[in-house]
Motif scaffolding. Structure first.
Motif, PDB file in Angstrom:
ATOM      1  N   HIS A 244     -14.537   0.657  -5.492  1.00  0.00           N
ATOM      2  CA  HIS A 244     -13.599   1.435  -6.296  1.00  0.00           C
ATOM      3  C   HIS A 244     -12.917   0.448  -7.254  1.00  0.00           C
TER       4      HIS A 244
ATOM      5  N   HIS B 231     -20.289   8.743 -12.048  1.00  0.00           N
ATOM      6  CA  HIS B 231     -19.211   9.163 -12.969  1.00  0.00           C
ATOM      7  C   HIS B 231     -18.778   7.948 -13.786  1.00  0.00           C
TER       8      HIS B 231
ATOM      9  N   GLU C 255     -17.317   7.287  -1.842  1.00  0.00           N
ATOM     10  CA  GLU C 255     -16.839   6.507  -2.984  1.00  0.00           C
ATOM     11  C   GLU C 255     -16.028   5.358  -2.416  1.00  0.00           C
TER      12      GLU C 255
ATOM     13  N   HIS D 134     -20.078  13.920  -9.118  1.00  0.00           N
ATOM     14  CA  HIS D 134     -18.891  13.278  -8.515  1.00  0.00           C
ATOM     15  C   HIS D 134     -17.664  14.161  -8.560  1.00  0.00           C
TER      16      HIS D 134
ATOM     17  N   ASP E 125     -15.701  13.942 -12.255  1.00  0.00           N
ATOM     18  CA  ASP E 125     -14.584  13.345 -11.498  1.00  0.00           C
ATOM     19  C   ASP E 125     -13.433  14.328 -11.307  1.00  0.00           C
TER      20      ASP E 125
ATOM     21  N   ARG F 237     -14.351   0.356 -16.985  1.00  0.00           N
ATOM     22  CA  ARG F 237     -15.075   1.298 -16.105  1.00  0.00           C
ATOM     23  C   ARG F 237     -16.386   1.789 -16.748  1.00  0.00           C
TER      24      ARG F 237
ATOM     25  N   HIS G  78     -17.774   2.245 -11.105  1.00  0.00           N
ATOM     26  CA  HIS G  78     -16.665   1.345 -10.721  1.00  0.00           C
ATOM     27  C   HIS G  78     -17.110  -0.102 -10.507  1.00  0.00           C
TER      28      HIS G  78
HETATM   29 ZN   LIG Z   1     -14.016   7.175  -9.205  1.00  0.00          ZN
END
Ligand SMILES: [Zn+2]
Length: 380
Positions: A151, A215, A124, A17, A326, A226, A194
């Motif tokens: 997200h 991620h 994403e 990611h 990320d 998260r 997410h």
């Molecule tokens: Zn993200």
């Protein structure tokens, strides 16, 4: 003594990611083929640094901010995603001697053997699909092989782990389930980073191919919504999936609540009904920078990051863990703050007694297996 640098170069390495297509590549006249510096322009990825960092493959995410779920909102965000794919393809064309689009699991190692870097494509936040199931196939045709459901807010597919309003669907929506089936048909890996816990549970129960958290982190190490808990980590591994550890500082080390979450929630709630015109997008960017400045990221280090990796390995097993930092999307810890610094992770793990076989799984073999299984599971 194994030489860490030599070993790192031998391994097939992938990070699943990175937000470069909607970060650096969106800047006018920013050259992916030239070397940049985080201290100067905040960028974390370009070809010279990929080469220096011995990273063979990256999954380039086309990210969408969650905004209005209206026809006008969908149209604007879908068009923006198409533009991000177009400029990424243009970057690939311009640098074809040094990198190429990867579509299949085998493409990554093949390109490494040719001395070129492999770039896979993902999205994403599937907000950019709008409500059109046919857009999954359209994105597949553009090279997408991984699809992130949500997200930071709930969308038409699934609940997010961080929506201040709480769950809307209780996991996956009916449209989300249709997208899961379509991705299985096309061989696109489903990505639940997410997404809410229940959305991940629903995904594990409904996807016919292994899923990815491209991620994410471990809640047992840092209790952030998260991240995921050990029970879900075990369920993910049982389904054949992988967790790719995120280097986002606020999800790596526990941060005292200082108003950041409330400020972010306010911003998200202001955007939720907006149409993302260039002006709205620019204003949101300014607000994001204001929040980042007002509530600075905690200091997180490579050692903190390694703690997530080793916890995930202890719980899920070495066959189900990988790397997803990320970068260009807020990720980065001291010692692992751009794509040139990946060798530091190999050196740190070697020093902790990791074997070459385990490093090979972490750095690439696990992700390639999931890509391959999704590809093989194509039902069209
Ligand atoms: Zn993200």
């Amino acid at each position: 003594m194994t030489d860490a640098a030599d070993l790192h170069r031998r391994l097939f390495t992938i990070d699943t990611h990175i937000d470069t297509p909607t970060a650096s590549l969106a800047r006018a006249d920013w050259d992916f083929g030239a070397k940049h510096d985080f201290a100067t322009d905040r960028s974390q990825c370009d070809l010279p640094r990929m080469e220096a960092g011995g990273i063979d493959a990256l999954v380039f995410a086309v990210y969408s901010t969650q905004a209005a779920r209206t026809p006008a909102g969908y149209a604007v965000v879908h068009e923006a995603a198409l533009q991000a794919f177009a400029r990424t393809h243009e970057v690939l064309r311009r640098n074809s001697g040094r990198c190429a689009l990867a579509l299949k699991a085998a493409d990554g190692p093949r390109l490494k053997a040719e001395g070129r870097r492999a770039l896979y494509l993902s999205i994403e936040n599937s907000y950019s699909l709008g409500r059109e199931l046919g857009h999954v196939e359209k994105f597949h045709a553009l090279g997408v092989r991984m699809l992130g459901l949500t997200h930071m807010l709930n969308n038409d597919l699934a609940d997010s782990s961080t929506d201040p309003r709480g769950p809307e669907w209780g996991g996956l929506s009916p449209f989300g389930r249709a997208v899961v089936a379509e991705c299985n048909r096309l061989g696109i890996v489903l990505d639940a980073s997410h997404a809410s816990d229940q959305a991940l549970r629903d995904l594990l129960a409904s996807s016919t191919a292994p899923v990815i958290l491209s991620h994410s982190g471990c809640r047992a190490v840092c209790d952030h919504p998260r991240n995921i808990g050990d029970d879900l980590l075990r369920a993910l591994a049982a389904q054949g999936g992988v967790i790719q550890l995120n280097a986002l500082p606020v999800a790596v080390v526990l941060t005292p609540e200082d108003g950041r979450t409330a400020a972010l929630s306010d911003m998200l709630m202001q955007l939720k009904d907006a149409v993302l015109t260039p002006e709205v997008r620019a204003a949101a960017g300014r607000e994001w920078h204001r929040i980042e400045a007002a509530y600075p990221n905690p200091v997180a280090t490579l050692e903190d990051y390694v703690r997530h990796i080793e916890h995930a390995v202890a719980v899920a097993g070495i066959d189900h863990v990988g790397v997803g930092c990320d970068f260009d999307g807020g990720g980065g810890v001291t010692g692992l703050n751009d794509v040139s610094e990946y060798p530091n992770l190999t050196a740190a793990l070697l020093a902790r007694g990791w074997s070459e076989a385990d490093l090979a799984k972490l750095w690439g073999a696990n992700t390639l297996r999931v890509l391959e299984q999704n590809q093989r599971g194509r039902t069209d």
